[in-house]
Structure formats: structure tokens, C-alpha cells
Design a protein around this motif. Structure first.
Motif, PDB file in Angstrom:
ATOM      1  N   LYS A   1     -25.357 -56.389  43.839  1.00 31.27           N
ATOM      2  CA  LYS A   1     -26.540 -56.853  43.113  1.00 31.27           C
ATOM      3  C   LYS A   1     -26.333 -58.279  42.583  1.00 31.27           C
ATOM      4  CE  LYS A   1     -28.519 -52.767  43.480  1.00 31.27           C
ATOM      5  NZ  LYS A   1     -29.707 -52.544  44.304  1.00 31.27           N
TER       6      LYS A   1
ATOM      7  N   ALA B   1     -28.645 -59.440  39.754  1.00 36.54           N
ATOM      8  CA  ALA B   1     -28.351 -58.781  38.482  1.00 36.54           C
ATOM      9  C   ALA B   1     -27.037 -59.287  37.893  1.00 36.54           C
ATOM     10  CB  ALA B   1     -28.295 -57.269  38.677  1.00 36.54           C
ATOM     11  N   ILE B   2     -26.028 -59.448  38.743  1.00 38.13           N
ATOM     12  CA  ILE B   2     -24.713 -59.899  38.282  1.00 38.13           C
ATOM     13  C   ILE B   2     -24.795 -61.282  37.644  1.00 38.13           C
ATOM     14  CG2 ILE B   2     -22.388 -60.559  39.071  1.00 38.13           C
ATOM     15  CD1 ILE B   2     -22.783 -58.360  41.289  1.00 38.13           C
TER      16      ILE B   2
ATOM     17  N   ASN C   1     -24.873 -61.702  33.825  1.00 35.50           N
ATOM     18  CA  ASN C   1     -23.713 -61.473  32.971  1.00 35.50           C
ATOM     19  C   ASN C   1     -23.268 -62.755  32.282  1.00 35.50           C
ATOM     20  OD1 ASN C   1     -23.666 -58.807  33.768  1.00 35.50           O
ATOM     21  ND2 ASN C   1     -22.002 -59.061  35.242  1.00 35.50           N
TER      22      ASN C   1
ATOM     23  N   ASN D   1     -21.388 -57.533  29.934  1.00 34.56           N
ATOM     24  CA  ASN D   1     -21.996 -56.954  31.131  1.00 34.56           C
ATOM     25  C   ASN D   1     -23.485 -56.688  30.908  1.00 34.56           C
ATOM     26  OD1 ASN D   1     -22.493 -55.638  33.515  1.00 34.56           O
ATOM     27  ND2 ASN D   1     -21.611 -53.702  32.842  1.00 34.56           N
TER      28      ASN D   1
ATOM     29  N   SER E   1     -25.594 -56.752  33.735  1.00 30.48           N
ATOM     30  CA  SER E   1     -26.151 -56.482  35.066  1.00 30.48           C
ATOM     31  C   SER E   1     -26.581 -55.037  35.244  1.00 30.48           C
ATOM     32  CB  SER E   1     -25.150 -56.866  36.154  1.00 30.48           C
ATOM     33  OG  SER E   1     -23.941 -56.140  36.015  1.00 30.48           O
ATOM     34  N   LYS E   2     -25.803 -54.107  34.708  1.00 25.72           N
ATOM     35  CA  LYS E   2     -26.188 -52.704  34.871  1.00 25.72           C
ATOM     36  C   LYS E   2     -27.379 -52.398  33.973  1.00 25.72           C
ATOM     37  CE  LYS E   2     -21.893 -50.516  36.377  1.00 25.72           C
ATOM     38  NZ  LYS E   2     -20.890 -49.479  36.109  1.00 25.72           N
TER      39      LYS E   2
ATOM     40  N   TYR F   1     -22.048 -53.563  41.143  1.00 23.22           N
ATOM     41  CA  TYR F   1     -22.116 -54.428  39.961  1.00 23.22           C
ATOM     42  C   TYR F   1     -20.735 -55.043  39.734  1.00 23.22           C
ATOM     43  CZ  TYR F   1     -26.619 -52.236  39.256  1.00 23.22           C
ATOM     44  OH  TYR F   1     -27.915 -51.795  39.430  1.00 23.22           O
TER      45      TYR F   1
ATOM     46  N   TYR G   1     -17.456 -57.147  38.896  1.00 22.43           N
ATOM     47  CA  TYR G   1     -16.955 -57.824  37.697  1.00 22.43           C
ATOM     48  C   TYR G   1     -16.205 -59.105  38.032  1.00 22.43           C
ATOM     49  CZ  TYR G   1     -18.033 -53.459  35.247  1.00 22.43           C
ATOM     50  OH  TYR G   1     -18.678 -52.367  34.722  1.00 22.43           O
TER      51      TYR G   1
END
Length: 494
Positions: free
Chosen positions: A121, A124-125, A128, A145, A147-148, A210, A212
Motif C-alpha cells: 500500500k 497509505a505508507i 506515515n 504508523n 498507514s493501517k 503495510y 515499515y
């Protein structure tokens, strides 16, 4: 350039998949079946396929084809992106055909597919928060975080009413590949897994949705078996870094508190990223009897790390296995280190493997999951005075120096900055003492630097989190205890 929404999406599918122009009508009809026909011919200025997919999901929700919850929209999105995702057999065939010619290219191509089809994603990431903070151990990394997605309360309520299917058994099982998803389980229609051999076992290689860090990937057992750290673990980790060029790989520990979030399925995490712990130097050289070809040492790190390096996989695995076996049974009650109590084992290792300068390298992080009346969450766990920042388990990624902090902190830290500046604020009570310490420590606080000072102080708290998780403290007594354990293993000399 503007065009009709569904037509633009179909054109992108054809451009990015095995479909051809002869499939255009078929594809359009399949997309219309998913999103509805009303509004399908509206004009869009989007060109990227993921942006077009997001528009189609919104259209489907407006048409009542799917509900408004994140899970329902995500399920449809994965189904739409499945149009550009080859079948698992094709993905695997292409991976291994390329791998035999150029392993790095095969890995790169699979990562590109995983981003292109929105399994990773990327959009979305990008939300962060990420920065680095210098410490005496090097530059540790901080992520908040974002993104989730937050769990939808309606979806949670609905999930409670649903009969638990038990399939897939967990989110790491091979059975997730192509799984449609449901209200209480993520969509995986566009998910693909590369199969490969570890010894006689079949394992899977995939990327983390997602991520890191760069190329954050997962290596998973094809069987749903619980996590276990043993000799086979070290053998597998070294085999993986041999097969996946440029990647590190590590395992969460196999005990509660010091382990990761999923202990029910054997898996490892890896990627193409250099963490602060890898950069940290060996500050005390060690030599163990019977292992002349293995360089060893204690790493300058807030947690208790023994680094092993060798050309020989066999000797490396043998010494790592010996250290693990010795640590499983070792106690030093003067330092509150106890291997077992009331039949419960407390000691294990978080191992990380990599290749450096042509040699195999293993970092062995000693872990202890005891609790006490004073530290009910864990003696070697973030203590209560730092839990306002980080209270979750310290797993593999945090061990290496990358903090994964909860999304609540984005807003909460902004309120802390306001408090420091004497502005109207809604600071949380659990941040109050910390904020007062920052104010006393930084008389130079101004509106221009307050946010940066707060960010830097979060880094200092995370450093303390890692020190709390360290079994042998970085004191004279703690390091003397570390050397006693080294002698117990079989240290040559002092």
C-alpha cells in the motif's frame, strides 16, 4: 488527459497485464458488474491505475454495490487490482525463470508487481511519519504508523455476530493467496506468494502490505506451525540471506512479551534496509573455544547482542545453537535473570542474519520474558514511565532500532508542543510528567523549534525503551554479568 472512468481503468489493465485489446469489452463488463453502471462513463483526469481503482471503489459505494466501510471498499479494490495480477503459477514461473539468470532482478520484479497491484500500500505508507534521532548508539529511527486504517466500529460489531470460519487459520497462511476477504478479515484477491525451498521444506516469500521499511518482506512456513527458535532457525536464516541477495532476515522471539504479534505461525521478516543496530560496532571482542573460524563480540547497543561472523555456515550455526542452549538454562539472580520459574521458560533469542563483506553474520539478541510485582508487563519490557509513548511488545523491528509507534501520537504530540509553549492545549494526563521534564530541559523552546524538540525527545524515550528491554544493562555490573554468561558459553580468555 481526461477520459471515461471505466474505459480508462480498462486501458490501464491492458497496459499493465497479460490482457490485450481483444479483451477490452470483456474487461469493461466485468468491471461494470463490480461497480455498477451508473456514473461509469463519467470523466476522470486520473491516469495511475491505483488512483482509478480508488475512484471505482467510491463509485461502487455510491451505487450501493458495496458498503461504505473500509473493509468492503478494500475487498473490492483488491478484486479490481487482481485484473492486473497474474495467476500464482505464472508469477512463480516468471520469478524462477528470471532468478536463474539474475536473482536480484527476479526479486526486484516481484516487488514492482506487489506495488503496482496495490498489495503493498504505497499511497497509505506515504502517510506515515518518519524521522531519525541521533543517540550514543547511532541514529535510531522513529515511525508513527498512520498507514493501517483504524478499525471500523460497525465492522467490529458485525464481526462479533459472525460465525468464525477458521479459514485461513491466520494472516500468514498460504491459503491467504487470492482470498476474497470478509468484514473481519483483510482482502487478499491480489496477493501472490513465491514458493521456495528451505532444506526439504516448502516456504513462501511475500511482501508486507503495510511496510515499515524498504522492501519489507515476510518468509513464511507453508505449514501452520508455531514460532520456535532452534538450530533449524539459524540454518534457515542463513539459507535465506544466501538465496535473497542484499536482504537481511530475522525472527521474532518465540515467547510471549518478548515475541512478535503472531506466534502461531513460523515466519521471518526481511528486507533491503540497514538498521542502526547493524551499523553499531562490536565494542568487546570474544573468542569461543572450539570455534576458531567464528569472530564474535558484544555489540554497542542498548539491548544485549552477541554478533557472530564467519565464512562457515556450519560453524556459525553450531555456535549460535550453543549460545541459545546455554541461554535457555542460564540464571544470574543477582541481576534478576532467571531461566525458569514454576515450570515456565523465560529465555530465548531474537536472531538477525545478513551477509557483510562476503561473510555470514548473525546478531543474537538475548531475551527474558519474566514479570514481577513491580513490572507486571515484563521486567525486560518498556517500563510504565515510558509506556505513554510505547507499551507494545518489543519485536524484531524495534530490536534493530526502528520504533513503530501508534497513530494516536500524531495528535497527542502536537498537544504536548502546545503545552510547552503555554498555548491552549488538550495534553493527555499520561504525557504530563514527560512534558514538564522537556520544559525544564529546554529553556530555549520557541514556536519555531518546539515540534522538533518534541520529536527528538520521543527518540530519547525510545532509546530508554530499548534499554528497558536489554537483559544486561549498560552499567559496570550489567556488563560484568554479560561476560559471566560469555564464560558460561565457553569464552577463551577475558
Amino acid at each position: 488527459m481526461a477520459g471515461k472512468l471505466v474505459d480508462e481503468f480498462v486501458a490501464q489493465v491492458i497496459a499493465n497485464s497479460d490482457y490485450t485489446d481483444l479483451d477490452a469489452v470483456y474487461l469493461k463488463n466485468r468491471v461494470l458488474a463490480l461497480v455498477g453502471e451508473a456514473g461509469a462513463d463519467r470523466t476522470t483526469t486520473k491516469e495511475a491505475i491505483i488512483d482509478l481503482k480508488d475512484e471505482l471503489v467510491a463509485l461502487a459505494q455510491a451505487n450501493g454495490k458495496v458498503g461504505a466501510s473500509f473493509n468492503e471498499g478494500d475487498t473490492l479494490g483488491a478484486e479490481l487490482m487482481n485484473f492486473i495480477t497474474p495467476r500464482p503459477s505464472v508469477v512463480n514461473q516468471r520469478f524462477w525463470e528470471t532468478y536463474h539468470q539474475n536473482p536480484s532482478q527476479a526479486i526486484s520484479d516481484f516487488y514492482a508487481l506487489s506495488k503496482q497491484n496495490d498489495y503493498v500500500k504505497v499511497k497509505a505508507i506515504a502517510k506515515n511519519i518518519y524521522y531519525q534521532v541521533p543517540t550514543e548508539y547511532g541514529e535510531i529511527e522513529i515511525t508513527i504508523n498512520l498507514s493501517k486504517p483504524e478499525k471500523d466500529p460497525k465492522a467490529i460489531a458485525l464481526a462479533k455476530k459472525m460465525k468464525q470460519a477458521g479459514y485461513p487459520k491466520c494472516q500468514l497462511c498460504l491459503e491467504n493467496e487470492g482470498y476474497q476477504g470478509r468484514v473481519d478479515y483483510p482482502a487478499r484477491a491480489n496477493h501472490r506468494i513465491i514458493r521456495f525451498k528451505l532444506g526439504r521444506e516448502t516456504w513462501g516469500f511475500q511482501y508486507s502490505p503495510y511496510a515499515y521499511f524498504n522492501e519489507h518482506c515476510i518468509f513464511l512456513d507453508s505449514q501452520h506451525e508455531p514460532m520456535e527458535i532452534n538450530q533449524a532457525t539459524f540454518e534457515r536464516l542463513l539459507s535465506i540471506v544466501d538465496q535473497f541477495d542484499g536482504y537481511f532476515v530475522g525472527s521474532n522471539a518465540d515467547l510471549p512479551i518478548v515475541g512478535g504479534s503472531i506466534l502461531t505461525h513460523e515466519h521471518y521478516q526481511g528486507g533491503r534496509h540497514v538498521f542502526a543496530m547493524e551499523k553499531a560496532p562490536v565494542e568487546k571482542q570474544l573468542q569461543f573455544a572450539g570455534y576458531p573460524n567464528v569472530a564474535a563480540g558484544i555489540v554497542k547497543w542498548p539491548m544485549s547482542v552477541i554478533r557472530l561472523s564467519s565464512d562457515s555456515k556450519e560453524e556459525l550455526v553450531a555456535l549460535a545453537s550453543k549460545i541459545l542452549a546455554k541461554w535457555r538454562t542460564y540464571s544470574d539472580e543477582d541481576l534478576q535473570i532467571v531461566a525458569e520459574s514454576e515450570g515456565e521458560l523465560h529465555h530465548t533469542i531474537t536472531p538477525i542474519a545478513r551477509k557483510r563483506d562476503g561473510k555470514f553474520e548473525l546478531d543474537l539478541v538475548l531475551r527474558d520474558n519474566q514479570t514481577s510485582a513491580k513490572y507486571p508487563d515484563g521486567i525486560y519490557h518498556p517500563h510504565q514511565d515510558v509506556q505513554h509513548i510505547k507499551k507494545e511488545n518489543i519485536g524484531l523491528i524495534e530490536v534493530m532500532g526502528l520504533a513503530i509507534l501508534p497513530p494516536r501520537l500524531k495528535a497527542e504530540l502536537a498537544e504536548v508542543a502546545k503545552y510547552l509553549l503555554g498555548q491552549p492545549n488538550e495534553i493527555k494526563a499520561y504525557h504530563q510528567a514527560w512534558a514538564d521534564e522537556i520544559k525544564a530541559k529546554h529553556p530555549e523552546l520557541t514556536p519555531a523549534n518546539a515540534s522538533e524538540i518534541v520529536k527528538a525527545e520521543v527518540g530519547q524515550v525510545f532509546k530508554r525503551v530499548l534499554e528497558d528491554a536489554g537483559v544486561y544493562k549498560r552499567t559496570k555490573a550489567g556488563q560484568a554479568g554479560f561476560m559471566r554468561f560469555a564464560h558460561y558459553v565457553g569464552l577463551v580468555g577475558d
